[in-house]
Structures are given as structure tokens and as C-alpha cells.
Design a protein around this motif. Structure first.
Motif, mmCIF file in Angstrom:
data_model
loop_
_atom_site.group_PDB
_atom_site.id
_atom_site.type_symbol
_atom_site.label_atom_id
_atom_site.label_comp_id
_atom_site.label_asym_id
_atom_site.label_seq_id
_atom_site.Cartn_x
_atom_site.Cartn_y
_atom_site.Cartn_z
ATOM 1 N N GLN A 302 107.881 22.206 61.406
ATOM 2 C CA GLN A 302 108.181 22.336 62.831
ATOM 3 C C GLN A 302 109.685 22.445 63.049
ATOM 4 N N ALA A 303 110.479 21.749 62.241
ATOM 5 C CA ALA A 303 111.933 21.876 62.335
ATOM 6 C C ALA A 303 112.367 23.300 61.975
ATOM 7 N N ALA A 304 111.789 23.854 60.910
ATOM 8 C CA ALA A 304 112.102 25.238 60.534
ATOM 9 C C ALA A 304 111.682 26.207 61.630
ATOM 10 N N PHE A 305 110.550 25.933 62.246
ATOM 11 C CA PHE A 305 110.043 26.780 63.329
ATOM 12 C C PHE A 305 110.985 26.727 64.528
ATOM 13 N N ALA A 306 111.421 25.520 64.912
ATOM 14 C CA ALA A 306 112.339 25.386 66.047
ATOM 15 C C ALA A 306 113.650 26.109 65.777
ATOM 16 N N LEU A 307 114.156 25.997 64.550
ATOM 17 C CA LEU A 307 115.371 26.728 64.187
ATOM 18 C C LEU A 307 115.182 28.233 64.346
ATOM 19 N N THR A 308 114.060 28.727 63.867
ATOM 20 C CA THR A 308 113.805 30.167 63.929
ATOM 21 C C THR A 308 113.641 30.632 65.368
ATOM 22 N N VAL A 309 112.903 29.867 66.163
ATOM 23 C CA VAL A 309 112.728 30.222 67.570
ATOM 24 C C VAL A 309 114.072 30.184 68.288
ATOM 25 N N GLY A 310 114.894 29.163 68.005
ATOM 26 C CA GLY A 310 116.200 29.063 68.635
ATOM 27 C C GLY A 310 117.095 30.237 68.311
ATOM 28 N N ALA A 311 117.091 30.666 67.043
ATOM 29 C CA ALA A 311 117.892 31.822 66.656
ATOM 30 C C ALA A 311 117.351 33.101 67.296
ATOM 31 N N PHE A 312 116.035 33.220 67.339
ATOM 32 C CA PHE A 312 115.381 34.413 67.884
ATOM 33 C C PHE A 312 115.667 34.544 69.388
ATOM 34 N N ILE A 347 113.173 20.354 71.341
ATOM 35 C CA ILE A 347 114.131 20.174 70.244
ATOM 36 C C ILE A 347 115.500 20.660 70.710
ATOM 37 N N ARG A 348 116.488 19.773 70.649
ATOM 38 C CA ARG A 348 117.860 20.123 71.015
ATOM 39 C C ARG A 348 118.646 20.402 69.743
ATOM 40 N N LEU A 349 118.735 21.673 69.407
ATOM 41 C CA LEU A 349 119.448 22.060 68.198
ATOM 42 C C LEU A 349 120.940 21.747 68.302
ATOM 43 N N ASP A 350 121.484 21.722 69.527
ATOM 44 C CA ASP A 350 122.900 21.433 69.711
ATOM 45 C C ASP A 350 123.220 19.953 69.543
ATOM 46 N N ARG A 351 122.180 19.120 69.394
ATOM 47 C CA ARG A 351 122.412 17.687 69.197
ATOM 48 C C ARG A 351 122.151 17.261 67.761
ATOM 49 N N ALA A 352 122.047 18.216 66.868
ATOM 50 C CA ALA A 352 121.867 17.934 65.436
ATOM 51 C C ALA A 352 122.942 18.704 64.675
ATOM 52 N N GLY A 353 123.753 17.977 63.935
ATOM 53 C CA GLY A 353 124.826 18.644 63.209
ATOM 54 C C GLY A 353 124.367 19.334 61.944
ATOM 55 N N LEU A 492 121.847 29.294 62.288
ATOM 56 C CA LEU A 492 121.651 29.863 63.620
ATOM 57 C C LEU A 492 122.518 31.093 63.866
ATOM 58 N N ALA A 493 123.679 31.172 63.206
ATOM 59 C CA ALA A 493 124.634 32.235 63.537
ATOM 60 C C ALA A 493 124.217 33.589 63.011
ATOM 61 N N ALA A 494 123.556 33.621 61.861
ATOM 62 C CA ALA A 494 123.211 34.910 61.249
ATOM 63 C C ALA A 494 122.163 35.621 62.091
#
Length: 511
Positions: A302-312, A347-353, A492-494
Motif C-alpha cells: 500500500q505504501a508503494a501504491f500511494a507513492l505511485t499514485v502520488g507521482a502519477f 497518506i501524506r507523502l510530504d510528511r515522510a522523509g 517522486l521526482a522522476a
């Protein structure tokens, strides 16, 4: 799934505790009484009006908005051999519907709101038509049957067809609305059907174990647990308050890339499917990460999914969802009915370093979501400052564990008869991004891989866009399995899939 004791305190009530503490005041101060006794799940008298179970409300409202067919569940079984008996199949289906109340339940609107009305077995006239058909016609015929919507107020939520390809070759197709079944219902449903068919072949009655309770018993028990939304101290109100606070201020709609509208209009629910799989090494790497962070395999995915959705979506604030089984009592294990419901995870990606902070956040969010599983989506929408026409979520990931094969399960139940499941070819996309994954283990419990499918609506995405999303998700999962624990910024940047070496080089530059 409920996790007793896990929850967030609000107004003196702890979600997941299953008890509300009564209190009284004396001259010397408040005195706490014993916790109220928990409702007992057992057969009980049924009132004239039985409301919908919480898990049924979203589907009932979707049907009212014209999306009934999106929630059709279709199964097709091919029977081959000299023992195929069409009369016995019809009789077995009638016995199956008589045994399970949800298969003969209608859901009309009443003065008290939507209700469950169970027809008596003798009042049910289940039509099981026979159709002679060719192999080439089979898949389109199944799709047409599965795509027909149910009118939940008047129709029984089940239909069946016998597609006859030859004297000893028949495909039985069952279509049941999701309001009456969930994924875990299909095991007892198909098992009871086979038992009834074998009994009908032998001219006997099926030897079923009596069902300890009915779905109506469960519904009344669930509402007794939750209480009324008009009661500010009820469990229902507490859960609604939790979700309203948790989701406040989130983006109402993710800015996902959209395709140009095709010349020929496409039905919104029409979907396409892309397979996905991860090997044993990746599976093992994900489990290592889960163990290190005191999390589960699902939480890592789910963490990988949230990262992918956030980048997308180019968003650091994403809401993803999953389904919980809702079968939190042993008496529900073998019952046919709909117990599952969606829970949301903001999921707040900006609150996880970095990756480890993200996993810790996902773990906390997931456990809190599991402890608040019973708020119907339509009611929650009315509490949020967003357009009610917008979905509560656009992306969902579900992980299930593969069932271990049982000894002798491959043997035919009748000599000369084979029963095999047939793919229906029906793909319905209820959300923009949907993953359905299954994790597999060998007989010793060692991981052997994760596989499944990615479903997307073709009215929203073209295949190249869907392939890019899938490739990025696969790359992020691979990075986590290979040991990447660095900053999320590099992931996230790529604009496309990231390799482990590139991610680590980006991490060095960031530092």
C-alpha cells in the motif's frame, strides 16, 4: 477486520473496544459503571423493517444512480462428462437459493428507508434457462448475462443460465449482485451448490450443516453494536466523526492524466485488465521490509501504491483504499452475504522523509482505518466539504492470500465428471486505479511470489498510460524489495520508472 483495543479516543469512547462506559455523577465526583454488555450474535426475532447492513449501503445507492451492473459478480463453471444432468442442476440451484437468505432478498425503498425483504423459499421462482450455444458464442453470451443490471427493488439478486455446448458439455453461469455476496461468500456458495448437485443426482437431500444464524441476524446485531447516528456517544457517530476529521482538507479529486475522449462513447464502467506478478525474491524482500518496520506485506504494498499514485497525480496528499472482510465473528465464516466494506487511508507523502517514515505512517493509518470500518460511504460524503458527485477515492489495492490446495481437492466429485471454472471475460472498473493482488506460499510457508491484475476504465485511460502506471508501480515495489530506504523525493521526482542505482545516486545528490 477489527483489531480490538486499537483506536483513537474521542469523547471518552475508544474505537475497537466494543464497549461504551456509562457514567454517573455523585457529590464526590463521577463514578464509572461497568461497560455495557456487548450484543450477542445469535438468532433473534426479525422486525417488520430490517435496514441494510452498513456494507450494503454503497452498492444500493450506486444501483439507484444507474451503476448496478458495476457490482455484478459472475462465475462460470464448465461441467463435462456423462454425469451432467440438467434437471439435477436446476434442482440444486433451487436448493441453494432456499438455503441462503441473501439470494432471495429484495431491497425496496420503504417509509423507513431502504430495507431487506426476504422472500420465502416457496415464493421464489428461479428461472434457469437452457441455451444451446457454440464455443465461439460462449464468452459474448456470458458477458451479456453478466452485464445486465439488477433492479434491486424488484429482482432477486441472482440469475443463472445453462449454456449447452454438447450432450456432455455444459457451462453453468451464476450472476449475483454484490449487495448479497462478497468474495468470501463464493467458497461456501459453490461448495453448497456442488453438494446439492451430487445429492440431486443420487435422489437424496443434501447433507448440509445447519447455518447457525441468518444474514438478517447479522444485520440486526451489527446495528445494535453501532447504535444510532443521532446518539453522539454511539459507535456509529464516533466512527463518522473519525473519518470526517481524518479526511478534512484533502484534495477532493486527484489530477490523474486522462485520455482524449474516443469518438465512440464508452460506458463508464467498462474496464481493461493488465496482469502483474512479482517473483519469490521480490516477495521475500518485501516481507523483510515489513518485518523490519513491524508492518504487514499489505502495508508495504500500500505504501508503494500511494507513492505511485502520488507521482502519477503529482500530489503529496493521496487517499487510497482497501477492502476489509468484515467477518469478525466465527459464526460468519461460512455465511453467504456481503460483509466487506471499503476503508480509506489518507497518506501524506510530504510528511515522510524516507521509506521507513512512510512505512511507519502507513502502518498507523491502516490500523486506525481497520478500527473504523463501518461508516457507509454515502453518509460520509454528506459530512465532507466536497461535491457529493465526486468519489471518496479513486485508487484501491486489495491483497488476499492464496488458499492452500487441500489433499484430494483435484479429484472429481463424481467418476466421469469434471468441473472447471471458466473465465468470464467480464472486466468492470468501479474506480480509476484498481489492484487485486494475491500472495502465494509453498507448503512450508516460504514466499513464492505475488500476482494479480490491474484494472482501469478505458473511458479514462488509454493502454499506454495504464502501462506507464503499472511499470512505475512495479519499479517502486522492486526498489523496496531490493533494499532502498532513502528519501521519497528520489522516487517522486522522476517522470518514469526508477532503478535502484538511479534512486541511490539521486539520494547522494540530495544529501
Amino acid at each position: 477486520m477489527l483489531y480490538p483495543g486499537v483506536g483513537i479516543r474521542s469523547g471518552g469512547f475508544t474505537a475497537g473496544s466494543g464497549a461504551v462506559w456509562a457514567s454517573a455523577h455523585t457529590a464526590s465526583g463521577p463514578v464509572c459503571a461497568r461497560p455495557a454488555a456487548a450484543p450477542v450474535l445469535a438468532p433473534r426475532p426479525h422486525p417488520a423493517h430490517v435496514p441494510l447492513a452498513p456494507a450494503q449501503e454503497r452498492m444500493w445507492h450506486a444501483a439507484r444512480l444507474g451503476r448496478s451492473a458495476d457490482w455484478n459478480v459472475a462465475r462460470a463453471m464448465r461441467l463435462r462428462g456423462a454425469s451432467v444432468d440438467l434437471a439435477a442442476l436446476r434442482a440444486a440451484l433451487e436448493l441453494l437459493v432456499a438455503r441462503h437468505d441473501p439470494l432471495r432478498t429484495r431491497y425496496p425503498v420503504t417509509a423507513c428507508g431502504p430495507a431487506q425483504q426476504v422472500a420465502a423459499p416457496e415464493e421464489v421462482d428461479l428461472e434457469v434457462a437452457e441455451c444451446a450455444i457454440s464455443e465461439a458464442e460462449l464468452v459474448p453470451a456470458i458477458a451479456a448475462l453478466a452485464g445486465r443490471p439488477f433492479d434491486l427493488t424488484d429482482d432477486l439478486p441472482i440469475r443463472a443460465r445453462l449454456f449447452v455446448l454438447g450432450p456432455d458439455d455444459v457451462v453453468l453461469v451464476l450472476v449475483v449482485h454484490h449487495i448479497s455476496v462478497d468474495g468470501r461468500s463464493m467458497g461456501p456458495l459453490i461448495g453448497d451448490l456442488v453438494t446439492a448437485y451430487l445429492a440431486c443426482l443420487a435422489g437424496t437431500c443434501p447433507q448440509w450443516a445447519p447455518l447457525p444464524i441468518s444474514y438478517l441476524d447479522y444485520t440486526l446485531w451489527k446495528h445494535e453494536q453501532l447504535g444510532e447516528f443521532t446518539d453522539e456517544w454511539s459507535r456509529a457517530t464516533h466512527q463518522l466523526r473519525y473519518w470526517a476529521n481524518t479526511l478534512a482538507g484533502r484534495p477532493a479529486l486527484l489530477d490523474l492524466p486522462a485520455r482524449e475522449q474516443p469518438v465512440t462513447p464508452v460506458e463508464p464502467g467498462t474496464g481493461a485488465l493488465l496482469p502483474i506478478s512479482f517473483g519469490a525474491a521480490t516477495h521475500a524482500g518485501l516481507l523483510r521490509l515489513a518485518h523490519d518496520r513491524r508492518a504487514s506485506l499489505f502495508m508495504v504494498l500500500q505504501a508503494a501504491f500511494a507513492l505511485t499514485v502520488g507521482a502519477f497525480a503529482r500530489s503529496a496528499d493521496v487517499t487510497v483504499a482497501t477492502a476489509v472482510s468484515g467477518r469478525d465473528h466465527r459464526l460468519l465464516d461460512h455465511l453467504v452475504g456481503n460483509f466487506s466494506d471499503d476503508v480509506l487511508m489518507r497518506i501524506r507523502l510530504d510528511r515522510a522523509g524516507d521509506v521507513e517514515e512512510l512505512l511507519d505512517q502507513v502502518r498507523r493509518v491502516a490500523l486506525a482505518a481497520y478500527a473504523h470500518p463501518d461508516t457507509p460511504n454515502p453518509r460520509l460524503k454528506r459530512c465532507l466539504l466536497q461535491d457529493a458527485a465526486l468519489p471518496l477515492f479513486q485508487a484501491t489495492l486489495i491483497l488476499q492470500r492464496a488458499q492452500a490446495p487441500r489433499a484430494g481437492s483435484e479429484s472429481p466429485p463424481v467418476p466421469g465428471l469434471s468441473i472447471a471454472e471458466v473465465p468470464t471475460g467480464v472486466v468492470r472498473a468501479k474506480h480509476d486505479l484498481e489492484f487485486g493482488l494475491v500472495d502465494h506460499y509453498d507448503q512450508l510457508g516460504a514466499p513464492v511470489g505475488v500476482d494479480g491484475s490491474f484494472i482501469y476504465p478505458i473511458a479514462r485511460f488509454d493502454e499506454p498510460t495504464a502501462q506507464r502506471f503499472l511499470a512505475r508501480f512495479r519499479a517502486v515495489v522492486g526498489l523496496l524489495a531490493d533494499g532502498y530506504r532513502g528519501p521519497l523525493t528520489a522516487l517522486l521526482a522522476a517522470s518514469g520508472p526508477v532503478s535502484l542505482g538511479a534512486a541511490r545516486r539521486a539520494t547522494r545528490m540530495l544529501v
